[in-house]
Motif scaffolding. Structure first.
Motif, PDB file in Angstrom:
ATOM      1  N   ASN A  81       1.526  45.865 -10.045  1.00 27.18           N
ATOM      2  CA  ASN A  81       0.879  44.758  -9.738  1.00 27.18           C
ATOM      3  C   ASN A  81       1.582  43.968  -9.842  1.00 27.18           C
ATOM      4  O   ASN A  81       1.930  43.435 -11.633  1.00 27.18           O
ATOM      5  CB  ASN A  81      -0.372  44.932 -10.451  1.00 27.18           C
ATOM      6  CG  ASN A  81      -0.807  46.816  -9.699  1.00 27.18           C
ATOM      7  OD1 ASN A  81      -1.011  46.579  -7.880  1.00 27.18           O
ATOM      8  ND2 ASN A  81      -0.652  47.586 -10.088  1.00 27.18           N
ATOM      9  N   GLY A  82       1.243  42.202  -9.375  1.00 27.68           N
ATOM     10  CA  GLY A  82       2.011  40.826 -10.322  1.00 27.68           C
ATOM     11  C   GLY A  82       0.378  40.142  -9.414  1.00 27.68           C
ATOM     12  O   GLY A  82      -0.084  39.923  -8.884  1.00 27.68           O
ATOM     13  N   ARG A  83       1.448  38.936  -9.889  1.00 27.34           N
ATOM     14  CA  ARG A  83       0.687  37.679  -9.655  1.00 27.34           C
ATOM     15  C   ARG A  83       1.398  35.948  -9.801  1.00 27.34           C
ATOM     16  O   ARG A  83       2.104  36.249 -11.484  1.00 27.34           O
ATOM     17  CB  ARG A  83      -0.670  36.874  -9.867  1.00 27.34           C
ATOM     18  CG  ARG A  83      -1.549  35.879  -9.385  1.00 27.34           C
ATOM     19  CD  ARG A  83      -2.954  35.453 -10.526  1.00 27.34           C
ATOM     20  NE  ARG A  83      -3.524  35.121  -9.644  1.00 27.34           N
ATOM     21  CZ  ARG A  83      -4.474  34.357 -10.542  1.00 27.34           C
ATOM     22  NH1 ARG A  83      -4.720  34.363 -11.525  1.00 27.34           N
ATOM     23  NH2 ARG A  83      -5.257  33.265 -10.111  1.00 27.34           N
ATOM     24  N   VAL A  84       1.518  35.208  -8.773  1.00 25.28           N
ATOM     25  CA  VAL A  84       2.309  34.034  -9.697  1.00 25.28           C
ATOM     26  C   VAL A  84       1.258  33.061  -9.157  1.00 25.28           C
ATOM     27  O   VAL A  84       0.516  32.416  -7.603  1.00 25.28           O
ATOM     28  CB  VAL A  84       3.188  33.635  -8.346  1.00 25.28           C
ATOM     29  CG1 VAL A  84       4.027  32.496  -8.390  1.00 25.28           C
ATOM     30  CG2 VAL A  84       3.931  34.362  -8.672  1.00 25.28           C
ATOM     31  N   ASP A  85       0.576  32.194  -9.856  1.00 26.33           N
ATOM     32  CA  ASP A  85      -0.159  31.037  -9.861  1.00 26.33           C
ATOM     33  C   ASP A  85       0.441  29.980 -10.297  1.00 26.33           C
ATOM     34  O   ASP A  85       0.963  29.923 -11.562  1.00 26.33           O
ATOM     35  CB  ASP A  85      -1.434  31.763 -10.453  1.00 26.33           C
ATOM     36  CG  ASP A  85      -2.854  30.250 -10.258  1.00 26.33           C
ATOM     37  OD1 ASP A  85      -2.726  29.817  -9.169  1.00 26.33           O
ATOM     38  OD2 ASP A  85      -3.594  30.009 -11.088  1.00 26.33           O
ATOM     39  N   GLY A  86       0.128  28.720 -10.204  1.00 26.50           N
ATOM     40  CA  GLY A  86       0.645  27.656 -10.378  1.00 26.50           C
ATOM     41  C   GLY A  86       2.134  27.334 -10.215  1.00 26.50           C
ATOM     42  O   GLY A  86       2.992  27.436  -9.070  1.00 26.50           O
ATOM     43  N   PRO A  87       2.915  26.428 -10.359  1.00 25.58           N
ATOM     44  CA  PRO A  87       4.601  25.835 -10.111  1.00 25.58           C
ATOM     45  C   PRO A  87       5.419  26.760 -10.771  1.00 25.58           C
ATOM     46  O   PRO A  87       6.314  27.095 -10.618  1.00 25.58           O
ATOM     47  CB  PRO A  87       4.315  24.774 -10.945  1.00 25.58           C
ATOM     48  CG  PRO A  87       3.628  24.869 -12.117  1.00 25.58           C
ATOM     49  CD  PRO A  87       2.158  25.564 -11.486  1.00 25.58           C
ATOM     50  N   LYS A 141      -4.570  33.659  -5.516  1.00 21.43           N
ATOM     51  CA  LYS A 141      -5.386  34.115  -5.932  1.00 21.43           C
ATOM     52  C   LYS A 141      -5.987  35.144  -6.543  1.00 21.43           C
ATOM     53  O   LYS A 141      -6.195  34.906  -7.443  1.00 21.43           O
ATOM     54  CB  LYS A 141      -6.847  33.174  -5.401  1.00 21.43           C
ATOM     55  CG  LYS A 141      -6.589  32.090  -4.727  1.00 21.43           C
ATOM     56  CD  LYS A 141      -8.111  31.691  -3.672  1.00 21.43           C
ATOM     57  CE  LYS A 141      -7.824  30.221  -4.087  1.00 21.43           C
ATOM     58  NZ  LYS A 141      -9.503  29.749  -3.027  1.00 21.43           N
ATOM     59  N   GLU A 142      -5.592  36.558  -6.017  1.00 18.57           N
ATOM     60  CA  GLU A 142      -5.577  37.373  -7.008  1.00 18.57           C
ATOM     61  C   GLU A 142      -4.542  38.281  -6.543  1.00 18.57           C
ATOM     62  O   GLU A 142      -3.160  37.956  -6.545  1.00 18.57           O
ATOM     63  CB  GLU A 142      -6.419  39.004  -5.734  1.00 18.57           C
ATOM     64  CG  GLU A 142      -8.023  37.875  -5.005  1.00 18.57           C
ATOM     65  CD  GLU A 142      -9.154  37.653  -6.244  1.00 18.57           C
ATOM     66  OE1 GLU A 142      -8.806  38.001  -7.083  1.00 18.57           O
ATOM     67  OE2 GLU A 142     -10.004  36.832  -6.768  1.00 18.57           O
ATOM     68  N   VAL A 143      -4.693  39.310  -7.517  1.00 22.32           N
ATOM     69  CA  VAL A 143      -3.410  40.198  -7.980  1.00 22.32           C
ATOM     70  C   VAL A 143      -2.640  41.335  -7.010  1.00 22.32           C
ATOM     71  O   VAL A 143      -3.866  41.331  -6.200  1.00 22.32           O
ATOM     72  CB  VAL A 143      -4.359  40.854  -9.313  1.00 22.32           C
ATOM     73  CG1 VAL A 143      -2.654  42.229  -9.629  1.00 22.32           C
ATOM     74  CG2 VAL A 143      -5.087  40.753 -10.439  1.00 22.32           C
ATOM     75  N   SER A 144      -2.030  40.742  -7.430  1.00 25.42           N
ATOM     76  CA  SER A 144      -0.674  41.897  -5.490  1.00 25.42           C
ATOM     77  C   SER A 144      -0.256  43.425  -6.046  1.00 25.42           C
ATOM     78  O   SER A 144       0.143  43.400  -7.005  1.00 25.42           O
ATOM     79  CB  SER A 144       0.427  40.309  -4.838  1.00 25.42           C
ATOM     80  OG  SER A 144      -0.945  39.268  -4.416  1.00 25.42           O
ATOM     81  N   THR A 145       0.006  43.702  -4.590  1.00 22.58           N
ATOM     82  CA  THR A 145       0.549  45.047  -5.075  1.00 22.58           C
ATOM     83  C   THR A 145       1.376  44.645  -4.204  1.00 22.58           C
ATOM     84  O   THR A 145       1.705  44.487  -3.308  1.00 22.58           O
ATOM     85  CB  THR A 145      -0.474  45.673  -4.612  1.00 22.58           C
ATOM     86  OG1 THR A 145      -2.049  46.427  -4.738  1.00 22.58           O
ATOM     87  CG2 THR A 145       0.475  47.314  -4.158  1.00 22.58           C
ATOM     88  N   VAL A 146       2.775  45.439  -5.522  1.00 22.06           N
ATOM     89  CA  VAL A 146       4.385  45.238  -5.106  1.00 22.06           C
ATOM     90  C   VAL A 146       4.541  46.698  -4.348  1.00 22.06           C
ATOM     91  O   VAL A 146       4.637  47.693  -5.154  1.00 22.06           O
ATOM     92  CB  VAL A 146       5.092  44.534  -5.795  1.00 22.06           C
ATOM     93  CG1 VAL A 146       6.191  44.360  -5.070  1.00 22.06           C
ATOM     94  CG2 VAL A 146       4.505  42.845  -6.144  1.00 22.06           C
ATOM     95  N   ASN A 147       4.774  46.921  -3.113  1.00 19.07           N
ATOM     96  CA  ASN A 147       5.322  48.145  -2.655  1.00 19.07           C
ATOM     97  C   ASN A 147       6.079  47.969  -1.293  1.00 19.07           C
ATOM     98  O   ASN A 147       6.467  46.806  -1.089  1.00 19.07           O
ATOM     99  CB  ASN A 147       4.555  49.293  -2.637  1.00 19.07           C
ATOM    100  CG  ASN A 147       3.084  49.474  -2.026  1.00 19.07           C
ATOM    101  OD1 ASN A 147       3.298  48.263  -1.002  1.00 19.07           O
ATOM    102  ND2 ASN A 147       2.049  49.572  -2.338  1.00 19.07           N
ATOM    103  N   LEU A 148       7.117  49.179  -1.140  1.00 19.86           N
ATOM    104  CA  LEU A 148       7.510  49.266   0.581  1.00 19.86           C
ATOM    105  C   LEU A 148       6.952  48.726   1.621  1.00 19.86           C
ATOM    106  O   LEU A 148       7.027  47.785   1.898  1.00 19.86           O
ATOM    107  CB  LEU A 148       7.973  50.570   0.458  1.00 19.86           C
ATOM    108  CG  LEU A 148       9.611  51.145  -0.153  1.00 19.86           C
ATOM    109  CD1 LEU A 148       9.578  52.105  -0.181  1.00 19.86           C
ATOM    110  CD2 LEU A 148      10.553  50.369   0.088  1.00 19.86           C
TER     111      LEU A 148
END
Length: 418
Positions: free
Chosen positions: A262-268, A284-291
């Protein structure tokens, strides 16, 4: 004990430290850190080495009485970590290479000499990794904040320092792990007599996992060099190779197993990872990272399953070949499952990333607004652990069956005893 005394221990520590400093310096130079003001480059290199061995670097900010600042960073440059581990392990094992059995007291004495000198190195690094930078609000692209800064004489500062106690504790713990793993992996390293009965089950599995991780790093380096040669951005690519290649490829290993992060990138903020990962995380929200989520951006991600299957089966085969002939296929499956699960657990612990910053002047540029950013990537640990157990059982069993027709270590001895 004269065969490996203080001079040899000093050589081992200096070699490991020098290797880590060189890799960190080259990686930071490729990333553009050589242009940092106030001659900060050597101190940033020291801070990078500190984080590579598990130490803690704390960020600090001071924007005056009319402003607020906040920042934090947690990331381990695993390329630097891996380099130091390999050099220190080789140096530790070198004086023991011609020994069949070594006493526990002798091994402890040799390791203690290295640990004492490593402690000195950690203290030097911890007190060197300290720096403060002055920031220009106009350079941040904020004209309104720049005018306020000029009016009120606000000159924000950001710096970093080292938690000496945490650096010493985790640095010594990291060294202990490296030395123990070196004894477990090397077939020729002597063990105390009481531990010899464990080498048949532990050493082949530990060796297979180390080879597996190194093969992934090697593949990542080859791909990185191809990308640098064909798609440009060579400096950025070399920075990734020299600072964070294991972070990328070991993350890919867990994704291929079916693990979820789970992750997020916000800003530069940007990630030194494939564009597909940045696309999934930036929102804007927490993302799920999987296949599944990665494949929505690029269907080639499904090939990670194939790569994992082939390399894990090869690792299981290597493990079985290095094990005594009397070990059965189901035992190989158990050994592989435990080893792979512990390896994935290690990746989950050291592979997480967290960074944030914020700046506010008279309430403009709120700590959560335009002058703020956040980046994090964290695994669902127990899901990854369970998947690793399952993959390990299957590939370990198949690897044991594939190795059965071939002569492996212990077969001749078993026949002689018969």
């Amino acid at each position: 004990m004269a065969a490996h005394g203080w001079v040899q221990a000093l050589a081992v520590v200096l070699a490991g430290l020098l290797a880590m400093v060189v890799v960190a310096a080259l990686g930071l130079w490729a990333a553009g850190a050589a242009d940092l003001p106030d001659g900060a480059f050597p101190r940033v290199v020291a801070a990078t080495v500190v984080t590579a061995v598990g130490g803690t670097v704390e960020l600090s900010g001071n924007a005056g009485g009319l402003a607020e600042s906040d920042a934090g960073l947690t990331v381990i440059p695993l390329s630097v970590t891996l380099t130091g581990a390999l050099v220190l392990a080789a140096g530790f094992l070198w004086p023991l290479r011609h020994r069949a059995v070594a006493g526990a007291r002798e091994l402890a004495g040799w390791a203690a000499k290295i640990a004492v000198l490593w402690l000195v190195a950690l203290l030097v690094l911890a007190f060197t990794a300290r720096q403060t930078f002055s920031l220009s609000l106009r350079d941040l692209g904020q004209d309104v904040l720049g005018d306020l800064g000029d009016l009120f004489g606000i000159s924000p500062e950001i710096g970093f320092t080292t938690d000496v106690v945490a650096t010493v504790f985790f640095g010594l713990l990291w060294l202990a792990g490296v030395l123990v793993l070196a004894l477990l992996v090397s077939r020729g390293a002597p063990l105390p007599g009481r531990l010899l009965r464990f080498q048949e089950s532990v050493r082949p599995a530990a060796y297979a996992m180390v080879v597996l991780l190194l093969v992934y790093v090697g593949l990542g380096v080859v791909i990185g060099l191809i990308v640098a040669a064909t798609r440009g951005h060579a400096a950025e690519t070399f920075a990734v190779i020299l600072l964070g290649m294991p972070n990328l490829v070991w993350f890919a290993l867990t994704i291929g197993l079916g693990a979820t992060w789970n992750g997020r990138v916000d800003g530069p903020f940007g990630l030194p990872m494939p564009h597909v990962l940045d696309e999934v995380l930036r929102g804007k929200e927490v993302s799920t990272v999987n296949l599944g989520t990665l494949a929505e951006q690029d269907g080639r991600v499904w090939w990670l399953i194939v790569v994992d299957a082939v390399l894990l089966l090869a690792a299981a085969f290597v493990m079985a070949r290095r094990s005594p002939a009397r070990i059965r296929a189901w035992q190989h499956a158990v050994h592989m499952a435990v080893a792979l699960a512990l390896t994935v657990l290690m990746i989950c612990l050291v592979g997480r990333v967290s960074a944030h910053y914020g700046l506010s002047v008279l309430g403009i540029g709120d700590l959560g607004g335009d002058l703020a950013g956040e980046l994090f990537l964290k695994p669902e640990v127990w899901g990854a652990f369970g998947l690793a157990l399952l993959w390990g059982l299957v590939t370990g069993f198949l690897g044991g069956l594939l190795a059965r027709p071939l002569r492996h270590r212990g077969e001749v001895a078993a026949r002689t005893e018969g």
